[in-house]
Scaffold this active site. Structure first.
Site, short mmCIF file in Angstrom:
data_model
loop_
_atom_site.label_atom_id
_atom_site.label_comp_id
_atom_site.label_asym_id
_atom_site.label_seq_id
_atom_site.Cartn_x
_atom_site.Cartn_y
_atom_site.Cartn_z
N GLU A 250 0.61 -1.07 -0.22
CA GLU A 250 -0.07 -0.03 -0.11
C GLU A 250 0.92 1.39 0.10
O GLU A 250 2.02 1.34 0.66
CB GLU A 250 -0.83 0.01 1.36
CG GLU A 250 -2.02 -1.00 1.43
CD GLU A 250 -2.62 -1.22 2.59
OE1 GLU A 250 -2.59 -0.13 3.57
OE2 GLU A 250 -3.52 -2.21 2.68
N ASN B 187 -3.97 3.91 16.06
CA ASN B 187 -5.05 3.38 15.28
C ASN B 187 -5.43 1.91 15.58
O ASN B 187 -4.61 1.12 15.07
CB ASN B 187 -4.48 3.69 13.94
CG ASN B 187 -5.67 3.26 12.66
OD1 ASN B 187 -7.00 3.28 13.19
ND2 ASN B 187 -5.33 2.72 11.61
N CYS C 258 0.61 -3.17 15.38
CA CYS C 258 0.80 -2.79 13.80
C CYS C 258 0.08 -4.06 13.20
O CYS C 258 0.47 -5.19 13.23
CB CYS C 258 2.49 -2.82 13.50
SG CYS C 258 2.62 -2.55 11.74
N SER D 109 10.91 4.76 16.12
CA SER D 109 9.67 4.35 17.09
C SER D 109 10.10 3.96 18.27
O SER D 109 10.82 2.96 18.52
CB SER D 109 9.08 3.07 16.10
OG SER D 109 8.67 3.83 14.75
N LEU D 110 10.06 4.82 19.26
CA LEU D 110 10.43 4.54 20.59
C LEU D 110 9.18 3.67 21.25
O LEU D 110 9.19 2.68 21.77
CB LEU D 110 10.79 5.72 21.30
CG LEU D 110 11.52 5.70 22.60
CD1 LEU D 110 12.80 4.75 22.27
CD2 LEU D 110 12.18 6.72 23.09
N HIS D 111 8.10 4.47 21.46
CA HIS D 111 6.78 3.91 22.05
C HIS D 111 6.72 3.59 23.32
O HIS D 111 5.85 2.79 23.93
CB HIS D 111 6.19 2.95 21.15
CG HIS D 111 6.09 3.10 19.56
ND1 HIS D 111 5.76 4.10 19.08
CD2 HIS D 111 6.28 2.17 18.51
CE1 HIS D 111 5.78 4.36 17.66
NE2 HIS D 111 6.12 2.99 17.44
N CYS E 255 3.51 8.32 1.71
CA CYS E 255 3.90 7.32 2.48
C CYS E 255 4.21 6.24 1.68
O CYS E 255 3.35 5.54 1.03
CB CYS E 255 2.92 7.29 3.57
SG CYS E 255 3.21 6.03 4.87
N CYS F 194 -0.34 2.47 5.73
CA CYS F 194 -0.11 1.39 5.00
C CYS F 194 -0.07 0.25 6.06
O CYS F 194 0.25 0.32 7.09
CB CYS F 194 1.50 1.73 4.52
SG CYS F 194 1.59 3.01 3.76
N CYS G 258 5.69 -5.95 15.82
CA CYS G 258 5.05 -5.07 16.80
C CYS G 258 3.63 -5.44 17.18
O CYS G 258 2.70 -5.57 15.93
CB CYS G 258 5.22 -3.48 16.64
SG CYS G 258 7.15 -3.06 16.07
N GLY H 216 6.26 -2.47 6.33
CA GLY H 216 7.60 -2.77 6.53
C GLY H 216 8.83 -2.15 7.12
O GLY H 216 8.46 -0.83 7.52
N GLU H 217 9.95 -2.73 7.53
CA GLU H 217 10.90 -1.83 8.42
C GLU H 217 12.13 -1.51 7.26
O GLU H 217 12.95 -2.24 6.50
CB GLU H 217 11.50 -2.75 9.24
CG GLU H 217 12.86 -2.56 9.74
CD GLU H 217 12.96 -1.25 10.45
OE1 GLU H 217 11.84 -0.64 10.92
OE2 GLU H 217 14.18 -0.40 10.22
N SER I 17 11.63 6.11 8.69
CA SER I 17 11.15 5.57 10.00
C SER I 17 11.65 4.21 10.50
O SER I 17 11.45 3.56 9.52
CB SER I 17 9.75 5.62 10.17
OG SER I 17 9.17 5.28 11.48
N CYS J 108 6.35 -7.62 7.39
CA CYS J 108 7.35 -7.15 8.21
C CYS J 108 7.47 -8.26 9.43
O CYS J 108 6.73 -8.98 9.74
CB CYS J 108 7.05 -5.87 9.15
SG CYS J 108 8.30 -5.23 10.25
N1 SAH Z 1 9.06 -0.20 10.42
C1 SAH Z 1 9.18 1.00 10.61
C2 SAH Z 1 8.37 2.01 9.53
C3 SAH Z 1 6.91 1.87 9.36
S1 SAH Z 1 5.75 1.72 10.72
C4 SAH Z 1 8.77 1.46 11.84
O1 SAH Z 1 8.44 0.77 12.83
O2 SAH Z 1 9.14 2.55 12.59
C5 SAH Z 1 5.47 3.56 10.82
C6 SAH Z 1 5.13 4.11 12.21
O3 SAH Z 1 3.65 3.60 12.31
C7 SAH Z 1 5.68 3.45 13.30
O4 SAH Z 1 6.25 4.60 14.26
C8 SAH Z 1 5.01 2.53 13.74
O5 SAH Z 1 5.17 2.20 15.11
C9 SAH Z 1 3.65 3.29 13.67
N2 SAH Z 1 2.32 2.21 13.89
C10 SAH Z 1 2.41 0.95 13.54
N3 SAH Z 1 1.04 0.53 13.78
C11 SAH Z 1 0.29 1.67 13.79
C12 SAH Z 1 -1.04 1.87 14.60
N4 SAH Z 1 -1.99 0.84 14.79
N5 SAH Z 1 -1.47 2.89 14.80
C13 SAH Z 1 -0.49 4.18 14.99
N6 SAH Z 1 0.88 4.02 14.62
C14 SAH Z 1 1.16 2.74 14.18
FE1 SF4 Z 2 7.40 -3.38 11.40
FE2 SF4 Z 2 7.47 -0.98 11.93
FE3 SF4 Z 2 4.93 -2.60 12.08
FE4 SF4 Z 2 7.04 -2.80 13.61
S1 SF4 Z 2 5.78 -1.10 13.53
S2 SF4 Z 2 5.87 -4.46 12.74
S3 SF4 Z 2 8.58 -2.53 12.47
S4 SF4 Z 2 6.24 -2.00 10.17
#
Ligand code: SAH
Ligand code: SF4
Length: 381
Positions: free
Chosen positions: A103, A324, A136, A248-250, A122, A367, A133, A193-194, A225, A129
């Site tokens: 996407e 989300n 995600c 992505s610290l979270h 984007c 995405c 996480c 993806g990463e 990212s 991936c």
């Molecule tokens: N893999 C990379 C880049 C793609 S994800 C990464 O993890 O950084 C891009 C961003 O979307 C990341 O910060 C990820 O943690 C965040 N993300 C993933 N799932 C999400 C969700 N359900 N709601 C909000 N942000 C989300």
């Molecule tokens: Fe992969 Fe980024 Fe999603 Fe984590 S947040 S599963 S690294 S795409």
């Protein structure tokens, strides 16, 4: 490098996989044509966004046929394309040559007092991936394969065609000068993806879209990212390119972060933050931290205090993003009041932050079902 997989099985190579100099070598050495022809091809593909050799009318017909025999011009086939009700966001789903799906999102921002109008794409860098996480949607699908350079670049070219057509319509309506065609202004590597687990293809895609004879997206308008792959963050710091890095610290501590991000067991927070400090030192560039707010999991004022302590004094900016919720995920969104409280605590530690504006909610524009959002480029140095 982690997660290398074999290239997809397909009959022909993708022309967009080639860098400008590789294309020149192919055209001159392998096809016996002039450098000028290579330049024409690059401009047709990357600037005029013509991903059909037959349509590159600046080239002789026989040469167009030769190219078509040798290469795939457009590696992505549109499966669907949606526009949000407010017209601000488009999402497209593409099928790759081997059937994998990815996407891409286009977000339009109107000008306000602080910032010019902009259009941000984007982009996805992997099908699926491997990092898992828990919040995600892409992570829940598992890893399928790496995207090639051309498969990444083609997503941006697709959206550039839409953006340029809109600019031209504005010229016709007398709302814009012909000289001010802008197209896509920003690109964020925040799709499926990463990107740092597909390091080489991501970097070569960045170099292609940055090329002055192509899409010419300024490096400062490109943001990558990462989940926090430490060796690749350090490798990126050594590249001579001025893109923005978002991490992505979270979570502010290992216990909380390991609950949602399996990668934290490999690169715990202290290791990750020390790589981030090194990145800032080497590049002299501010780092962006993404912090998805998960109600009750990482969004209390106690979490905010810990985060403030860890980031205080660092050249950084925190993006707070209410999650989300995904279909099967257990997480709830943090409300605006709690997000504001979190932000106030960070402010006390002198850590700048923004609560993210979200776009395209009605079309799930993001995405892998992430909700589309973008960094505050105002905060980018
Ligand atoms: N893999 C990379 C880049 C793609 S994800 C990464 O993890 O950084 C891009 C961003 O979307 C990341 O910060 C990820 O943690 C965040 N993300 C993933 N799932 C999400 C969700 N359900 N709601 C909000 N942000 C989300
Ligand atoms: Fe992969 Fe980024 Fe999603 Fe984590 S947040 S599963 S690294 S795409």
């Amino acid at each position: 490098m982690a997660l290398e997989t074999a290239a997809p099985v397909q009959a022909k190579p993708i022309i967009l996989d080639l860098s400008r100099s590789e294309l020149e070598r192919e055209v001159v050495d392998a096809m016996g044509q002039s450098r000028f022809r290579a330049k024409q091809i690059w401009q047709a593909l990357h600037r005029e966004c013509i991903l059909d050799f037959e349509q590159i009318t600046t080239l002789p017909k026989a040469f167009r046929a030769q190219l078509a025999e040798r290469y795939i011009a457009d590696p992505i086939e549109k499966v669907y394309h949606l526009t949000s009700a407010d017209g601000s966001t488009d999402k497209a789903l593409f099928r790759l040559p081997d059937g994998e799906l990815v996407e891409t999102v286009l977000m339009r921002y109107v000008a306000d007092n602080h910032r010019k109008a902009r259009k941000t794409v984007c982009v996805s860098t992997q099908a699926g991936c491997a990092l898992g996480c828990t919040f995600c949607a892409t992570g829940q699908q598992g890893f399928r394969r790496q995207l090639t350079t051309g498969e990444i670049v083609a997503q941006i070219i697709f959206m550039q065609r839409i953006a340029l057509a809109e600019d031209r319509a504005e010229v016709e309506a007398g709302e814009r000068d012909l000289g001010s065609l802008q197209g896509v202004t920003n690109v964020v590597f925040m799709g499926m993806g990463e990107p740092l687990a597909n390091y080489d293809n991501t970097m070569s895609a960045i170099r292609s879209i940055n090329d002055a004879n192509g899409l010419a997206i300024g490096a400062r308008h490109i943001t990558l990212s990462t989940v926090g792959l430490v060796p690749q963050i350090l490798e990126l710091a050594g590249e001579n390119i001025q893109i923005n890095l978002a991490v992505s610290l979270h979570a502010p501590d290992d216990e909380t972060r390991s609950e949602t991000m399996p990668i934290n067991r490999r690169y715990p927070i202290a290791t990750l933050l020390s790589a981030c400090r090194r990145y800032v030192e080497m590049t002299d560039r501010r780092i962006f931290f993404e912090y998805v707010l998960l109600s009750g999991q990482n969004d209390t004022t106690a979490h905010a205090r810990k985060l403030g302590e860890k980031l205080s004094g660092m050249l950084c900016h925190v993006n707070l993003i209410p999650v989300n919720p995904t279909e099967d995920g257990p997480y709830q969104r943090t409300g605006r009041d709690q997000a504001d409280r979190f932000q106030n605590v960070l402010r006390r530690y002198g850590v700048p932050s923004t609560v993210r504006i979200e776009k395209g909610i009605d079309i799930d524009a993001g995405c892998g079902q992430l909700r589309a959002r973008v960094l505050d480029e105002d905060a980018i140095g």
